[in-house]
Design an enzyme around this catalytic site. Structure first.
Site, PDB file in Angstrom:
ATOM      1  N   CYS A 105       7.112  -3.132  -1.338  1.00 37.24           N
ATOM      2  CA  CYS A 105       7.657  -4.109  -2.282  1.00 37.24           C
ATOM      3  C   CYS A 105       6.553  -4.358  -3.289  1.00 37.24           C
ATOM      4  O   CYS A 105       5.580  -5.041  -2.975  1.00 37.24           O
ATOM      5  CB  CYS A 105       8.060  -5.398  -1.572  1.00 37.24           C
ATOM      6  N   CYS A 108       6.365  -8.231  -4.647  1.00 36.96           N
ATOM      7  CA  CYS A 108       6.164  -9.343  -3.717  1.00 36.96           C
ATOM      8  C   CYS A 108       5.721  -8.711  -2.395  1.00 36.96           C
ATOM      9  O   CYS A 108       4.785  -7.930  -2.384  1.00 36.96           O
ATOM     10  CB  CYS A 108       7.495 -10.100  -3.628  1.00 36.96           C
ATOM     11  N   SER A 109       6.380  -9.017  -1.312  1.00 39.41           N
ATOM     12  CA  SER A 109       6.049  -8.373  -0.036  1.00 39.41           C
ATOM     13  C   SER A 109       7.297  -8.304   0.826  1.00 39.41           C
ATOM     14  O   SER A 109       7.234  -8.528   2.031  1.00 39.41           O
ATOM     15  CB  SER A 109       4.963  -9.152   0.693  1.00 39.41           C
ATOM     16  N   CYS A 110       8.439  -8.011   0.218  1.00 45.63           N
ATOM     17  CA  CYS A 110       9.705  -8.004   0.946  1.00 45.63           C
ATOM     18  C   CYS A 110       9.644  -7.022   2.116  1.00 45.63           C
ATOM     19  O   CYS A 110       9.083  -5.937   1.984  1.00 45.63           O
ATOM     20  CB  CYS A 110      10.842  -7.653  -0.003  1.00 45.63           C
TER      21      CYS A 110
END
Lengths: 204, 216
Positions: A105, A108-110
């Site tokens: 991601c 972000c850090s999905c």
């Protein structure tokens, strides 16, 4: 349970800000202490990459489950009771001898929490997020994964509501293994796509 | 917004640093922040609030510091609480006041429902403009608000790989106070050679984009 915060005075700026925020949310009735405790407990003790590993092992031994997993990852997760936030929609992408998949991601850090848990710090960090879309072979090599020449490589940048998990190939030499034993070969990194399962390796 | 969070394809960040046997939370406060965020609702602008931290602060603070900054800002902007309340609580904590305890079974049940399989609402939207296999171009113009279109794709040609049932476009939801605008969205495939002039074998990048992000 991480109840120790109730007894220890906050020391660092982060601890002070966290305690201040919790104070305001509690005073406003927007959260409860036991709800925070319950969420922490779930992520520390129940939700993690062992969930995803069980799904992968099932897909290796049960072709009908594999089909369902590839068709609708969230429904296949729900068969095990896994689901909820950051896993409402899951797509499973399958590695083959011709094709390798890796997930990121960049914005972000999905990450598919219900089946992989909290992402590792490296997954959330600028080096991984910036590099893996652009130079995935170099990144995989850093993880010790050299793909054979000619293997196609797909990078999945989870930018919207869909979360991704990689279905790795079942390693050679695992014919006699049980589903549980197979799940033990499947590490978190295999399901992100920065590693592949190896017979004889044991998942951390 | 062209913030430091939009990292895809950026160079100069160095090697990936890994940690063996990493715990879910490195410190108890990280777990508290995670738990507070999942067990409450302080506003619709979770990521938009992180993105406005400022580039230097974003790049020099940790994941859960981003969450903390987001909850503080999002909560004040949405009216869930005020900056004065936050400041007063911080002063109290610094003076040794304990965090109050509230026990509420309903809040626990709501939080745990969010962590269990549940049915997703469906959304009505105009029919999708694009179909499987269509060639598309990613919009070149950047939005000043929250965007789910990574900058490295701007102007790039791609091919529709999947068409998904409508979902609220999060660019609008986060930037405009939770406004719901359902829209078709797609998984779009890109050739790395259309994105970068790098040497070495090519690869494909697949990204989920809403209709707003695409041109025919």
């Amino acid at each position: 349970m991480s109840g120790s915060h109730h007894h220890r005075r906050p020391q660092t700026p982060q601890e002070l800000r966290t305690a201040a925020l919790e104070t305001v949310l509690i005073e406003r009735g927007l959260v409860s202490t036991d709800a925070i405790d319950a969420v922490v407990d779930r992520f520390e003790n129940e939700i993690g990459p062992r969930n995803g590993a069980r799904m992968v092992a099932r897909a290796w031994v049960d072709p009908a489950y594999r089909e369902r997993l590839l068709a609708d990852g969230a429904a296949a997760a729900a068969e095990f009771g896994y689901g909820g936030m950051e896993g409402e929609q899951i797509r499973c992408v399958e590695n083959t001898p011709e094709m390798h998949n890796v997930v990121v991601c960049t914005l972000c850090s999905c990450y598919p929490w219900p089946i992989l848990g909290i992402p590792p710090v490296w997954y959330k960090s600028p080096p991984y997020r910036s590099r893996v879309v652009r130079e995935p072979r170099a990144v995989l090599a850093e993880f010790g994964l050299e793909l054979p020449d000619g293997t196609e490589l797909r990078v999945w940048d989870s930018s919207a509501d869909l979360r991704y998990i990689v279905l790795p190939m079942r390693p050679e030499g695992t014919d006699g293994m049980s589903e549980d034993e197979l799940a033990g070969l499947v590490t978190r990194d295999c399901m992100i796509g920065v590693a592949v399962p190896r017979a004889g390796a044991v998942a951390a | 917004m062209d913030g430091a969070h939009d990292l895809g394809g950026k160079q100069g960040f160095g090697p990936i640093v890994r940690e063996q046997n990493e715990p879910p939370f490195h410190e108890p406060w990280e777990g508290r922040v995670h738990g507070m965020n999942l067990a409450s609702d302080v506003g619709p602008a979770f990521r938009w609030s992180i993105e406005r931290m400022g580039a230097i602060e974003y790049l020099t603070t940790s994941y859960y510091e981003h969450w903390l900054a987001s909850m503080e800002r999002n909560g004040v902007e949405s009216g869930a609480f005020t900056q004065e309340e936050l400041d007063a609580a911080a002063a109290g904590v610094a003076a040794g006041e304990p965090v109050p305890v509230r026990v509420d079974a309903e809040t626990v049940a709501t939080a745990l429902r969010r962590l269990s399989p549940h049915d997703e609402a469906g959304f009505e939207a105009p029919p999708p403009r694009f179909s499987l296999g269509d060639r598309v171009t990613v919009a070149r113009r950047a939005s000043p608000g929250h965007s789910r279109c990574p900058a490295y794709l701007r102007g790039a040609p791609g091919v529709i790989e999947s068409v998904h049932a409508p979902r609220p476009i999060l660019d609008v939801y986060e930037t405009e106070g939770g406004r719901i605008v359902p829209q078709a969205w797609y998984t779009v495939g890109f050739r790395s050679t259309d994105l970068w002039d790098d040497p070495g074998p090519a690869h494909e990048v697949f990204v989920d984009l809403w209709e707003t992000h695409l041109e025919g």
